[in-house]
Design an enzyme around this catalytic site. Sequence first.
Site, PDB file in Angstrom:
ATOM      1  N   GLU A 119       0.813  -1.224   0.000  1.00  0.00           N
ATOM      2  CA  GLU A 119       0.000   0.000   0.000  1.00  0.00           C
ATOM      3  C   GLU A 119       0.851   1.281   0.000  1.00  0.00           C
ATOM      4  OE1 GLU A 119      -3.056   1.567  -0.256  1.00  0.00           O
ATOM      5  OE2 GLU A 119      -3.422  -0.363  -1.206  1.00  0.00           O
ATOM      6  N   GLY A 120       2.071   1.201   0.569  1.00  0.00           N
ATOM      7  CA  GLY A 120       2.964   2.370   0.537  1.00  0.00           C
ATOM      8  C   GLY A 120       3.298   2.739  -0.899  1.00  0.00           C
ATOM      9  N   HIS A 121       3.737   1.747  -1.673  1.00  0.00           N
ATOM     10  CA  HIS A 121       4.023   1.989  -3.086  1.00  0.00           C
ATOM     11  C   HIS A 121       2.747   2.427  -3.819  1.00  0.00           C
ATOM     12  CE1 HIS A 121       6.976  -1.298  -1.991  1.00  0.00           C
ATOM     13  NE2 HIS A 121       7.799  -0.398  -2.470  1.00  0.00           N
ATOM     14  N   GLY A 155       8.665   8.150  -1.174  1.00  0.00           N
ATOM     15  CA  GLY A 155       7.981   8.116   0.116  1.00  0.00           C
ATOM     16  C   GLY A 155       8.816   8.764   1.220  1.00  0.00           C
ATOM     17  N   SER A 197       8.504  -3.680   2.551  1.00  0.00           N
ATOM     18  CA  SER A 197       8.704  -5.026   2.000  1.00  0.00           C
ATOM     19  C   SER A 197       9.488  -5.869   3.007  1.00  0.00           C
ATOM     20  CB  SER A 197       9.477  -4.945   0.681  1.00  0.00           C
ATOM     21  OG  SER A 197       8.886  -3.992  -0.169  1.00  0.00           O
ATOM     22  N   ARG A 198      10.342  -5.234   3.804  1.00  0.00           N
ATOM     23  CA  ARG A 198      11.184  -5.967   4.760  1.00  0.00           C
ATOM     24  C   ARG A 198      10.399  -6.448   5.984  1.00  0.00           C
ATOM     25  NH1 ARG A 198      15.592  -2.202   2.885  1.00  0.00           N
ATOM     26  NH2 ARG A 198      17.118  -3.577   1.936  1.00  0.00           N
ATOM     27  N   ASP A 228      11.373   6.705   3.552  1.00  0.00           N
ATOM     28  CA  ASP A 228      12.828   6.774   3.396  1.00  0.00           C
ATOM     29  C   ASP A 228      13.203   8.258   3.320  1.00  0.00           C
ATOM     30  OD1 ASP A 228      13.593   3.770   2.740  1.00  0.00           O
ATOM     31  OD2 ASP A 228      11.729   4.238   1.725  1.00  0.00           O
TER      32      ASP A 228
END
Length: 283
Positions: free
Chosen positions: A37-39, A149, A188-189, A152
């Site tokens: 959802e972030g991407h 985002g 993702s991590r 980062d």
Amino acid sequence: MGLIRTLTKKEVKEKVREWKKEGASIGLVPTMGYLHEGHASLIRKAVEQNDHVIVSDFVNPIQFGPKEDLATYPRDFEADCALVESLGADLIFHPSPEEMYEPDFCTHVNVDVLTKGLCGARRPVHFGGVCTVVSKLFHISEADRAYFGQKDAQQLAVVRRMARDLDMDIEIIGCPIIREEDGLAKSSRNTYLSPQERKAAPILHKALTRGQEMIENGEKDASKVKAKVSAIISSEPLARIDYVEIVDWNQLQPVETTDGPILCAVAVYFGSTRLIDNFIKED
Ligand code: AMP
């Protein structure tokens, strides 16, 4: 029209030439895939603001140090394509490392000052690798806007500075952090975390929220805010702090007071998984 899948720079450039001839605007969303959802929030914004959107899906080997997780980084290209298509982007660029880097590749883009602290101090090759691949993607896509985002935050600041310093004709758009319901920033991590570590990880957001409240309530001493954030994170036995820092949101240098635009950033290990999170005070 369905999603165009491209593996080569040449195919992307041909499509871009077509779009440019029509006078269309292009948005670029650089990612390493395994999209969440972030991407998706970045892609949505890009679709809103541009005629055509390119999503790059490339685990960039040169931004990983020798002891980092390049080999195990999660990948699922088919799921990524389905998500990107459902969001209305036009093209997904999924090159091989060989397509991106000739065997005798030897040109790197390095941003000074802003990369010396925070993650840059712990990951010496990281931002050189990021800036190099992002520069290449800017050239290949000829994008008018690129989306990054705040998750980062150092990367966002570094890429923005690179684009300004090197007169890259592209607008860098920063997008807010998307979180799980319990506050953990989507990443993702996060898939690396054991069930116990996953339960413990929202402590980062809890600690940062407390730090943000202290500043909103008038705390000016950056070291007091840092101490509070560190203490809350340390109260979680599974958390091992890499850093808790407060820096100015322009040069990313440590500050003593919380006046002006600042970034409060943390990096914390849960087992061998290193998670980052932050908040920004804009003024
Ligand atoms: P990555 O695939 O991890 O390299 O991330 C690609 C882009 O998605 C970067 O600009 C990230 O900052 C952004 N991103 C990753 N996670 C989030 C999130 N939870 N919220 C907002 N943006 C994110």
